[in-house]
Scaffold this active site. Structure first.
Site, PDB file in Angstrom:
ATOM      1  N   GLY A  71       0.790  -1.217   0.000  1.00 21.37           N
ATOM      2  CA  GLY A  71       0.000   0.000   0.000  1.00 21.37           C
ATOM      3  C   GLY A  71       0.824   1.270   0.000  1.00 21.37           C
ATOM      4  CB  THR A  72       3.929   2.264   1.781  1.00 19.61           C
ATOM      5  OG1 THR A  72       3.375   2.106   3.100  1.00 19.61           O
ATOM      6  CG2 THR A  72       4.879   3.454   1.778  1.00 19.61           C
ATOM      7  CG  ASN A 152      -4.243   3.623   9.901  1.00 19.80           C
ATOM      8  OD1 ASN A 152      -4.614   4.745   9.596  1.00 19.80           O
ATOM      9  ND2 ASN A 152      -3.061   3.385  10.451  1.00 19.80           N
ATOM     10  CD  GLN A 180      -6.331  -1.197   8.324  1.00 21.08           C
ATOM     11  OE1 GLN A 180      -7.042  -2.149   8.628  1.00 21.08           O
ATOM     12  NE2 GLN A 180      -5.059  -1.134   8.693  1.00 21.08           N
ATOM     13  CB  ALA A 201      -1.392  -9.310  -0.003  1.00 23.37           C
ATOM     14  CG  HIS A 202       0.450  -6.843   5.311  1.00 20.60           C
ATOM     15  ND1 HIS A 202       0.482  -6.392   6.598  1.00 20.60           N
ATOM     16  CD2 HIS A 202       0.645  -5.760   4.528  1.00 20.60           C
ATOM     17  CE1 HIS A 202       0.688  -5.087   6.611  1.00 20.60           C
ATOM     18  NE2 HIS A 202       0.779  -4.677   5.349  1.00 20.60           N
ATOM     19  CB  THR A 238      11.817  -9.552 -11.843  1.00 20.42           C
ATOM     20  OG1 THR A 238      12.809  -9.318 -12.832  1.00 20.42           O
ATOM     21  CG2 THR A 238      11.312 -10.985 -11.952  1.00 20.42           C
ATOM     22  CB  CYS A 331       3.025   2.976  10.828  1.00 19.73           C
ATOM     23  SG  CYS A 331       2.425   1.820   9.594  1.00 19.73           S
TER      24      CYS A 331
END
Length: 382
Positions: A71-72, A152, A180, A201-202, A238, A331
């Site tokens: 996301g960042t 968040n 979120q 994804a996390h 890649t 964070c």
């Protein structure tokens, strides 16, 4: 010692199906997706399958999905490219956005000498939409609005339709950090008036280090990372095939079980709120996190009525009892300045009291929720 993980807004445990799919990808499909031989073509096919599946679920076009490292990166890429490529000279946001947006906006204001406007917030942390309309009407400058869908830290839900409609009416671009909420809420991007969104994804039981950006077709954005033709020329480098496979499996599984898991997790949050009110009657809920209708079903941010001096021991007490949660966002951990979100919406007296974010997933149980309430009650009354 009992271990209770209630920090799912920071990151989520991997689903077993995700681990299995990634293991298979790592062992059996190690070709470079850009290679033209069979090994490369196999990886390329898997990546494009993931792209098409995600796009179909969001009701977007495959070419509008760009895989990123998370996301960042996606937030940085969208804001920077919009300013650079679309001639944005006014960026409208709020002071309770994720730092991936705030720090990027501040840097862009210095580098490109753009105007940076922060919308005023109400006591619950909601941006003033009347002020947004005034800002959009103010002049003819090219404008970009960046407001997150789910905060968040306090869980407030933004009315994307209302904000997006205002942006369309006045010709502004609209970006939303949806890290979120993707994987937790249904989407129809053919109808939602939004130009850009981001996902990691996390946050929905996938691997760390991978996410995606939705960039609406014909947005006019050009690549930020150069060096290759990957991601249809939009992002060089890649592709991490195994991570994209894991993201795809997590995303696919999240939406296959969305209704049942949402009902279950909402039940955990509702139970947590009610039991906390009984155990600690003077407890307060920051933002709208205690409102089941106007905040996400995945988290709650509480303020405990304890002596500020004693509050220094709270996280230690919880950790000693095996409970994982956050003081603000993950964070922010290690920062002495506290939560920038709470600093914007709470007065000095409220800020002197300890606030904690608890966030839930379908892996949590009512027993764990009750245990956490008991540990908090013990601390508050000791």
């Amino acid at each position: 010692m009992k271990q209770v993980y209630l920090d799912n807004a920071a990151t989520t445990p991997l689903r077993e199906e995700v681990i299995a799919s990634m293991h298979e990808a790592l062992c059996g499909c190690y070709g470079n997706p850009s290679s033209t031989h069979a090994f490369g073509r196999m990886a390329r096919t898997g990546i494009e399958k993931a792209r098409k599946s995600i796009a179909a679920q969001l009701n977007a076009q495959p070419g509008e999905i760009i895989f990123t490292s998370g996301g960042t990166e996606a937030d940085n890429m969208i804001l920077r490219c919009a300013v650079r490529d679309q001639g944005v000279t006014t960026l409208i946001t709020s002071k309770i956005e994720h730092h991936a947006v705030l720090h990027t906006a501040e840097a862009l204001a210095e580098e490109y000498d753009i105007t940076l406007k922060y919308l005023p917030l109400d006591a619950d942390g909601n941006p003033d939409l009347a002020e947004l309309e005034r800002a959009l009407q103010e002049d003819d400058s090219r404008k970009l609005v960046s407001l997150m869908h789910v905060n968040n830290e306090i869980g407030n839900l933004l009315d994307l339709e209302a904000v997006g409609s205002l942006c369309r009416e006045y010709g502004a671009l609209f970006h939303s950090d949806t890290v979120q909420s993707v994987g937790h809420f249904p989407w129809d991007l053919s109808r939602t008036p939004i130009d850009f969104l981001t996902a990691a994804a996390h946050k929905f039981h996938g691997p760390k280090g991978v996410g995606f950006a939705y960039v609406r077709k014909n947005s006019g954005l050009k690549p930020l990372i150069l060096g290759g033709s990957q991601e249809r020329g939009f992002r060089a480098g890649t592709e991490p095939y195994h991570n994209i496979v894991g993201l795809h499996k997590a995303f696919e599984t999240a939406y296959a079980h969305l209704d049942e898991e949402r009902e279950y997790v909402a039940g955990l949050k509702s139970h947590f709120i009610e039991e906390l009110k009984k155990a600690i009657p003077e407890i307060q809920f920051n933002g709208l996190s205690g409102d089941m209708e106007r905040s996400t079903y995945t988290l709650v941010n509480v303020r405990l009525p304890v002596d500020p001096a004693k509050s220094q021991l709270l996280l230690f007490h919880l950790d000693l009892n095996g409970i994982a949660c956050s003081k603000g966002s993950a964070c922010q951990s290690g920062s002495d300045s506290g939560s920038h979100v709470l600093n914007e919406i709470l007065d000095a007296e409220a800020l002197s009291l300890p606030s904690l974010r608890f966030s839930f997933s379908h892996y949590n149980t009512l027993e764990e929720v009750d245990y956490a309430v008991g540990v908090l009650e013990e601390f508050a009354n000791s």
